[in-house]
Design a protein around this motif. Structure first.
Motif, PDB file in Angstrom:
ATOM      1  N   TYR A  34      63.313  -9.977  82.555  1.00 30.19           N
ATOM      2  CA  TYR A  34      62.267  -9.800  83.561  1.00 30.19           C
ATOM      3  C   TYR A  34      60.992 -10.493  83.090  1.00 30.19           C
ATOM      4  CZ  TYR A  34      64.820  -6.063  86.028  1.00 30.19           C
ATOM      5  OH  TYR A  34      65.746  -5.342  86.744  1.00 30.19           O
ATOM      6  N   GLN A  36      56.684 -10.906  83.806  1.00 27.37           N
ATOM      7  CA  GLN A  36      55.666  -9.885  84.029  1.00 27.37           C
ATOM      8  C   GLN A  36      55.583  -9.482  85.503  1.00 27.37           C
ATOM      9  OE1 GLN A  36      54.327  -8.444  81.373  1.00 27.37           O
ATOM     10  NE2 GLN A  36      53.398  -6.928  82.699  1.00 27.37           N
ATOM     11  N   LYS A  37      55.682 -10.441  86.395  1.00 31.27           N
ATOM     12  CA  LYS A  37      55.609 -10.153  87.834  1.00 31.27           C
ATOM     13  C   LYS A  37      56.773  -9.261  88.268  1.00 31.27           C
ATOM     14  CE  LYS A  37      55.492 -12.411  92.334  1.00 31.27           C
ATOM     15  NZ  LYS A  37      55.560 -13.695  93.052  1.00 31.27           N
ATOM     16  N   ALA A  38      57.973  -9.592  87.820  1.00 27.75           N
ATOM     17  CA  ALA A  38      59.155  -8.803  88.176  1.00 27.75           C
ATOM     18  C   ALA A  38      59.094  -7.411  87.549  1.00 27.75           C
ATOM     19  CB  ALA A  38      60.428  -9.527  87.748  1.00 27.75           C
ATOM     20  N   LYS A  40      56.388  -5.709  86.875  1.00 28.05           N
ATOM     21  CA  LYS A  40      55.405  -4.965  87.679  1.00 28.05           C
ATOM     22  C   LYS A  40      56.059  -4.453  88.962  1.00 28.05           C
ATOM     23  CE  LYS A  40      50.758  -5.443  89.578  1.00 28.05           C
ATOM     24  NZ  LYS A  40      50.613  -5.689  90.983  1.00 28.05           N
ATOM     25  N   GLN A  41      56.874  -5.277  89.588  1.00 28.44           N
ATOM     26  CA  GLN A  41      57.561  -4.893  90.830  1.00 28.44           C
ATOM     27  C   GLN A  41      58.541  -3.744  90.580  1.00 28.44           C
ATOM     28  OE1 GLN A  41      56.706  -6.551  93.761  1.00 28.44           O
ATOM     29  NE2 GLN A  41      57.737  -4.828  94.703  1.00 28.44           N
ATOM     30  N   VAL A  42      59.274  -3.809  89.483  1.00 30.67           N
ATOM     31  CA  VAL A  42      60.217  -2.753  89.114  1.00 30.67           C
ATOM     32  C   VAL A  42      59.478  -1.416  88.974  1.00 30.67           C
ATOM     33  CG1 VAL A  42      61.608  -1.922  87.163  1.00 30.67           C
ATOM     34  CG2 VAL A  42      61.960  -4.223  88.038  1.00 30.67           C
ATOM     35  N   GLU A  44      56.449  -0.627  90.263  1.00 31.92           N
ATOM     36  CA  GLU A  44      55.910  -0.213  91.563  1.00 31.92           C
ATOM     37  C   GLU A  44      56.985   0.377  92.474  1.00 31.92           C
ATOM     38  OE1 GLU A  44      53.922  -3.696  93.102  1.00 31.92           O
ATOM     39  OE2 GLU A  44      52.211  -3.424  91.749  1.00 31.92           O
ATOM     40  N   ASN A  45      58.186  -0.178  92.404  1.00 31.32           N
ATOM     41  CA  ASN A  45      59.301   0.289  93.241  1.00 31.32           C
ATOM     42  C   ASN A  45      59.971   1.548  92.696  1.00 31.32           C
ATOM     43  OD1 ASN A  45      58.859  -1.886  94.923  1.00 31.32           O
ATOM     44  ND2 ASN A  45      60.568  -3.087  94.127  1.00 31.32           N
ATOM     45  N   LYS A  46      59.538   1.984  91.510  1.00 29.35           N
ATOM     46  CA  LYS A  46      60.143   3.145  90.853  1.00 29.35           C
ATOM     47  C   LYS A  46      61.668   2.982  90.725  1.00 29.35           C
ATOM     48  CE  LYS A  46      56.564   6.477  92.232  1.00 29.35           C
ATOM     49  NZ  LYS A  46      55.518   5.764  91.675  1.00 29.35           N
ATOM     50  N   THR A  47      62.051   1.792  90.314  1.00 25.50           N
ATOM     51  CA  THR A  47      63.457   1.448  90.135  1.00 25.50           C
ATOM     52  C   THR A  47      64.090   2.358  89.089  1.00 25.50           C
ATOM     53  OG1 THR A  47      62.950  -0.847  90.680  1.00 25.50           O
ATOM     54  CG2 THR A  47      65.015  -0.448  89.499  1.00 25.50           C
TER      55      THR A  47
END
Length: 111
Positions: A34, A36-38, A40-42, A44-47
């Motif tokens: 991953y 840094q952008k991905a 952060k998305q993980v 935020e999405n509470k993956t």
């Protein structure tokens, strides 16, 4: 369990020992691919952890060189694949918190 729920604990553990969030992120980047952008998305999405590892861009082949004990269990002997991946990450964060050099944590120079 969501990765986002555990991530702050990784950061806190490292920072208590004088390490940085950036170093925790570097370990995660190395282990999973991953950026840094991905990452952060993980967060935020509470993956959850299952999807976190299943969707990882590139699980580093040298992760199999990670050896040692986490929670009284040898990571190299864990048979359930998802739990082993989680424990690899736990072990890397433990090594960071114990002051190990980042080059050693990332198994640089090992084949």
């Amino acid at each position: 369990m969501s990765f986002a729920g555990v991530y702050p604990h990784y950061v806190t553990k490292a920072e208590k020992k004088g390490r940085t969030k950036a170093e925790v992120d570097e370990i995660i980047h190395w282990l999973t691919g991953y950026d840094q952008k991905a990452l952060k998305q993980v967060i935020e999405n509470k993956t959850n952890f299952e999807d976190f590892f299943k969707e990882a861009p590139l699980l580093h082949p040298n992760r199999k060189l990670i050896k040692g004990v986490v929670c009284g269990i040898r990571v190299e002997e864990i048979e359930e694949p998802l739990m082993q991946e989680v424990r690899y990450l736990d072990k890397l964060v433990d090594e960071l918190a114990r002051g190990k050099k980042i080059e050693k944590i990332l198994r640089e120079g090992n084949k």
